[in-house]
Structure formats: structure tokens, C-alpha cells
Design an enzyme around this catalytic site. Structure first.
Site, PDB file in Angstrom:
ATOM      1  N   LYS A 167      51.533  54.611  14.272  1.00  0.00           N
ATOM      2  CA  LYS A 167      51.542  53.436  14.987  1.00  0.00           C
ATOM      3  C   LYS A 167      52.723  52.829  14.834  1.00  0.00           C
ATOM      4  O   LYS A 167      53.427  52.382  15.797  1.00  0.00           O
ATOM      5  CB  LYS A 167      50.272  52.621  14.867  1.00  0.00           C
ATOM      6  CG  LYS A 167      49.066  53.049  15.329  1.00  0.00           C
ATOM      7  CD  LYS A 167      47.906  52.031  15.354  1.00  0.00           C
ATOM      8  CE  LYS A 167      46.772  52.692  16.204  1.00  0.00           C
ATOM      9  NZ  LYS A 167      45.556  51.596  16.298  1.00  0.00           N
ATOM     10  N   LYS A 182      42.264  53.928  22.995  1.00  0.00           N
ATOM     11  CA  LYS A 182      42.365  52.793  23.902  1.00  0.00           C
ATOM     12  C   LYS A 182      43.894  52.497  23.994  1.00  0.00           C
ATOM     13  O   LYS A 182      44.398  52.191  25.304  1.00  0.00           O
ATOM     14  CB  LYS A 182      41.726  51.544  23.190  1.00  0.00           C
ATOM     15  CG  LYS A 182      40.174  51.679  23.076  1.00  0.00           C
ATOM     16  CD  LYS A 182      39.704  50.418  22.439  1.00  0.00           C
ATOM     17  CE  LYS A 182      38.789  50.557  21.397  1.00  0.00           C
ATOM     18  NZ  LYS A 182      39.105  50.536  20.067  1.00  0.00           N
ATOM     19  N   LYS A 210      44.814  62.085  20.349  1.00  0.00           N
ATOM     20  CA  LYS A 210      43.087  61.627  20.363  1.00  0.00           C
ATOM     21  C   LYS A 210      43.034  60.437  21.236  1.00  0.00           C
ATOM     22  O   LYS A 210      43.823  59.901  21.690  1.00  0.00           O
ATOM     23  CB  LYS A 210      43.093  61.171  18.918  1.00  0.00           C
ATOM     24  CG  LYS A 210      41.816  59.994  18.786  1.00  0.00           C
ATOM     25  CD  LYS A 210      42.265  59.289  17.375  1.00  0.00           C
ATOM     26  CE  LYS A 210      42.312  57.907  17.462  1.00  0.00           C
ATOM     27  NZ  LYS A 210      41.331  56.998  17.735  1.00  0.00           N
TER      28      LYS A 210
HETATM   29  N1  AQP Z   1      39.195  59.994  20.055  1.00  0.00           N
HETATM   30  C1  AQP Z   1      37.952  59.763  19.432  1.00  0.00           C
HETATM   31  N2  AQP Z   1      37.179  60.515  18.886  1.00  0.00           N
HETATM   32  C2  AQP Z   1      36.174  60.585  17.864  1.00  0.00           C
HETATM   33  N3  AQP Z   1      35.968  59.110  17.531  1.00  0.00           N
HETATM   34  C3  AQP Z   1      36.976  58.330  17.852  1.00  0.00           C
HETATM   35  N4  AQP Z   1      36.931  56.843  17.399  1.00  0.00           N
HETATM   36  C4  AQP Z   1      37.862  56.273  17.886  1.00  0.00           C
HETATM   37  N5  AQP Z   1      38.699  57.356  18.854  1.00  0.00           N
HETATM   38  C5  AQP Z   1      37.951  58.422  18.788  1.00  0.00           C
HETATM   39  C6  AQP Z   1      36.079  56.317  16.677  1.00  0.00           C
HETATM   40  O1  AQP Z   1      35.620  55.122  17.157  1.00  0.00           O
HETATM   41  C7  AQP Z   1      35.460  53.931  16.131  1.00  0.00           C
HETATM   42  C8  AQP Z   1      35.769  52.844  16.942  1.00  0.00           C
HETATM   43  O2  AQP Z   1      37.360  52.853  16.956  1.00  0.00           O
HETATM   44  P1  AQP Z   1      38.277  51.597  16.733  1.00  0.00           P
HETATM   45  O3  AQP Z   1      38.530  50.878  18.116  1.00  0.00           O
HETATM   46  O4  AQP Z   1      37.752  50.745  15.629  1.00  0.00           O
HETATM   47  O5  AQP Z   1      39.559  52.440  16.221  1.00  0.00           O
HETATM   48  P2  AQP Z   1      40.385  53.512  16.663  1.00  0.00           P
HETATM   49  O6  AQP Z   1      40.077  54.722  15.877  1.00  0.00           O
HETATM   50  O7  AQP Z   1      41.865  52.973  16.392  1.00  0.00           O
HETATM   51  O8  AQP Z   1      40.215  53.641  18.261  1.00  0.00           O
HETATM   52  P3  AQP Z   1      41.087  53.571  19.425  1.00  0.00           P
HETATM   53  O9  AQP Z   1      40.278  53.906  20.691  1.00  0.00           O
HETATM   54  O10 AQP Z   1      42.123  54.730  19.068  1.00  0.00           O
HETATM   55  O11 AQP Z   1      41.928  52.239  19.544  1.00  0.00           O
HETATM   56  P4  AQP Z   1      43.342  51.897  19.395  1.00  0.00           P
HETATM   57  O12 AQP Z   1      44.153  52.731  20.240  1.00  0.00           O
HETATM   58  O13 AQP Z   1      43.166  50.491  19.585  1.00  0.00           O
HETATM   59  O14 AQP Z   1      43.583  52.365  17.862  1.00  0.00           O
HETATM   60  C9  AQP Z   1      36.045  54.279  15.184  1.00  0.00           C
HETATM   61  O15 AQP Z   1      34.789  54.825  14.122  1.00  0.00           O
HETATM   62  C10 AQP Z   1      36.762  55.480  15.262  1.00  0.00           C
HETATM   63  O16 AQP Z   1      36.814  56.530  14.316  1.00  0.00           O
END
Ligand code: AQP
Length: 329
Positions: free
Chosen positions: A111, A196, A193
Site C-alpha cells: 500500500k 475494495k 487479490k
Molecule cells: N480477496 C479476498 N479473498 C479472501 N478474503 C479476503 N478478505 C479481503 N479480501 C479478500 C478478508 O475480508 C475480511 C475483511 O477485510 P477488510 O476489509 O478488513 O480488509 P482487507 O483485507 O484490506 O480488504 P480489502 O477488500 O482488500 O479492503 P481494502 O482495499 O480497503 O484494503 C478480512 O478478514 C480479509 O482477510
């Protein structure tokens, strides 16, 4: 019952990666665990974000979680910033967190490469995550595999804090991950991956038409330039999604049609789109109902915060005492 804690950022709409990788487990674990679930809005400010929409995104995330099957009677659901003990404990844990450990976190490295000026919060994010979990002395944390490294650091922080301040009677358990069979769902770009912040997602409340519009241009096996080129399902991202959304016989049929060039990618996408839309329909419908009663959602979050705060305050009394702070008179 073992205590379970997990959180999700309101940094965008809940997507199928979140749902398959974590939220389905959150729902299942409610049956045999003492679970608490949190919308971690303070984590969501560690990247660039829009203050004007943070509150509505937070409520929308609560709606998606409830629509996905969380039962707030059994498992308090609340917003991180409504329980100030999260940030207090995070600050106290900075005293036992080595800087080098934070700097080697993969998510920080990824990031920070995508941003010109790196906020300190991006570096200290895993300390806040450790505080979220340790505040409730949670033993198990359902997460996707992108969070395993942060969880490993949370265990290290718990170990160091116990050794420094409570070697006679450890206060914090070392939290263990719980993974689903879909612990890493790839984005529709087929490169990173599903995330969001990368815009490569399918949201859990999207309409069938919106799902189709996203799947239609999605990346597949590059060997399939035309419908007549045979492909390798195992390297196709959409085949991986079929495994989560289509019945076993369809998955087998899709693989066969791909290998023999019986179907073109568009045929395969159409079936996936229909199955995905059907699987997500109950979430979409419940979510529409809840969206119509925001006051009900806010009341659920307020009740969750009250229940979570009681537990958080118990832990903080012990932590402050062990760390030697003068008690309030
Ligand atoms: N691609 C994924 N596959 C499986 N699990 C996932 N998680 C996120 N992306 C995937 C799991 O979802 C939970 C909540 O995630 P989060 O929003 O707290 O954090 P993150 O992992 O940072 O999710 P994003 O969507 O990638 O958000 P941004 O882009 O804002 O950083 C967690 O348990 C995560 O493991």
C-alpha cells in the site's frame, strides 16, 4: 465457549472476496462461539478516504453484515470508533511493538508503494488490529489469508506484552486464525487479490445485471483468444469462482467445455453470472429491507457498542494496572 473476534473496514462495499474469505465464517462461528464483530472505521482512515461518506459507508457495511446472516442478539456488532478503548490499547501496545516488524509487513509495503506520502497510520495499522483482538482476549480470528501476517504480529505483541507486564499470569491469549476454503479470492482483473480499494470486485448486493456487466469483460485464460482455442480451467480466475458459486456437476461441465473449446468464455461467464446472482439474491433482498430502516441498524450498532465496551473496560482495568498507571481517584 471460545471467544471469536473479527473486523471489516468500511472502505467500500463488501465484496465476494470478503464474503467467501471471511464473512461466511463469521456467520457460521456464531453457533458455537462467543463472537464479537466490528466495523473498523478507524482502520479505514489509514488510506485516502472521503470523510463525507465514511458514516454512510459504515452503516452500509453494517447492513451487508446483517444481511449476510450476522445475528446481533448472539454476536454484538458495533463500530470501532464507538469503543474508544481500541485506540487506547493500541497506543499502549506501541511500547512493545518493534518498528522493524511493522516495516516488513507485506500490506504496508504494497500500500505504501501506491501512495506518494505515507501516513504513519498505514505503518501502525497492525498495532490497532492487535488491539482490536486483544481487547476482548479473543482466541480465534476468522480472516482471509491477506491478514495472516498481521495476526502473526498480534501474537508476537501479545507474547511480548505478557512477558513484560504479566509474566506471572498472562493476560492476553495468542489469537489463532480461522480460514475458509476461499481464503484468497482474486480480483476480476486476474492480477491482484480482490480488494475494495482496487476496484476489481463484485459487491455482495449488486444486481444481476451489474454482476453480468462486471463478469463480461473479466480476464480469463489468455490462451483462449477465440472460442475455438482450448483452455486450462485451473489457471482461469473465473473457473475458481465457479467452484464457489456453481454446483459440482456444473463445475465439471465448465472444465470439460473449456478444455475442449466446446464453450467460449462468454458462455462460461453467463452461467457463472446467473449462479452468482442467485447465491447473492438473499443478501441483496435483506439488505434492501434494512436500508429502509436506518434507525433500526443504528440501534443494533449502539447496543453492540454498549456490550463490547463492558468487556473492553474490564480488560483495560487490568492492562492499566499492569502497566503501572496511577488509577483515577
Ligand atoms: N480477496 C479476498 N479473498 C479472501 N478474503 C479476503 N478478505 C479481503 N479480501 C479478500 C478478508 O475480508 C475480511 C475483511 O477485510 P477488510 O476489509 O478488513 O480488509 P482487507 O483485507 O484490506 O480488504 P480489502 O477488500 O482488500 O479492503 P481494502 O482495499 O480497503 O484494503 C478480512 O478478514 C480479509 O482477510
Amino acid at each position: 465457549m471460545a471467544r471469536v473476534f473479527s473486523g471489516i473496514q468500511p472502505s467500500g462495499e463488501m465484496h465476494i472476496g470478503n464474503w467467501l474469505g471471511a464473512i461466511q465464517n463469521w456467520v457460521a462461528l456464531q453457533d458455537a462461539h462467543d463472537a464479537l464483530y466490528c466495523i473498523v472505521d478507524q482502520h479505514a482512515i489509514t488510506g485516502s478516504y472521503d470523510p463525507a461518506s465514511l458514516a454512510s459507508r459504515t452503516r452500509e457495511m453494517a447492513i451487508s453484515l446483517l444481511a449476510a446472516g450476522l445475528d446481533p442478539e448472539r454476536s454484538p456488532l458495533y463500530v470501532q470508533s464507538h469503543v474508544p478503548e481500541h485506540t487506547e490499547l493500541a497506543w499502549l501496545l506501541t511500547s512493545v511493538t518493534p518498528l522493524g516488524e511493522l516495516e516488513r509487513m507485506t500490506q504496508f509495503k504494497d500500500k505504501s508503494q501506491r501512495t506518494e506520502s505515507i501516513p504513519a497510520g498505514l505503518l501502525s495499522y497492525p498495532i490497532l488490529m492487535a488491539a482490536d483482538i486483544l481487547l476482548y482476549r479473543a482466541e480465534r480470528v476468522p480472516v482471509g489469508d491477506d491478514q495472516l501476517q498481521h495476526l502473526e504480529l498480534a501474537r508476537e505483541i501479545a507474547r511480548r506484552w505478557n512477558a513484560t507486564f504479566a509474566s506471572d499470569a498472562p493476560v492476553f491469549p495468542e489469537p489463532q486464525p480461522i480460514l475458509t476454503t476461499a481464503s484468497r479470492i482474486m480480483g476480476l482483473d486476474g492480477e491482484a487479490k480482490m480488494s475494495k480499494s482496487l476496484g476489481n470486485t463484485v459487491g455482495v448486493t449488486e444486481s444481476p445485471e451489474a454482476i453480468w456487466q462486471k463478469l463480461r469483460p473479466a480476464k480469463t485464460d489468455p490462451a483462449r483468444q477465440t472460442k475455438r482455442d482450448p483452455g486450462t480451467p485451473e489457471i482461469c480466475n473465473l473457473y475458481a469462482l465457479h467452484r464457489h458459486f456453481s454446483p459440482a456437476e456444473t463445475v465439471e461441465h465448465v472444465a470439460e467445455q473449456c478444455r475442449t473449446a466446446g464453450w467460449g468464455c462468454i458462455d462460461c461467464k453467463r452461467v457463472l453470472s446467473d449462479n452468482m446472482a442467485a447465491a447473492l439474491a438473499p443478501i441483496r433482498e435483506r439488505s434492501a429491507e434494512l436500508t429502509a430502516s436506518p434507525e433500526r441498524v443504528d440501534a443494533i450498532l449502539a447496543d453492540g457498542a454498549t456490550r463490547a465496551r463492558r468487556l473492553a473496560q474490564e480488560t483495560m482495568l487490568v492492562v492499566r494496572e499492569r502497566m503501572g498507571f496511577l488509577r483515577e481517584g
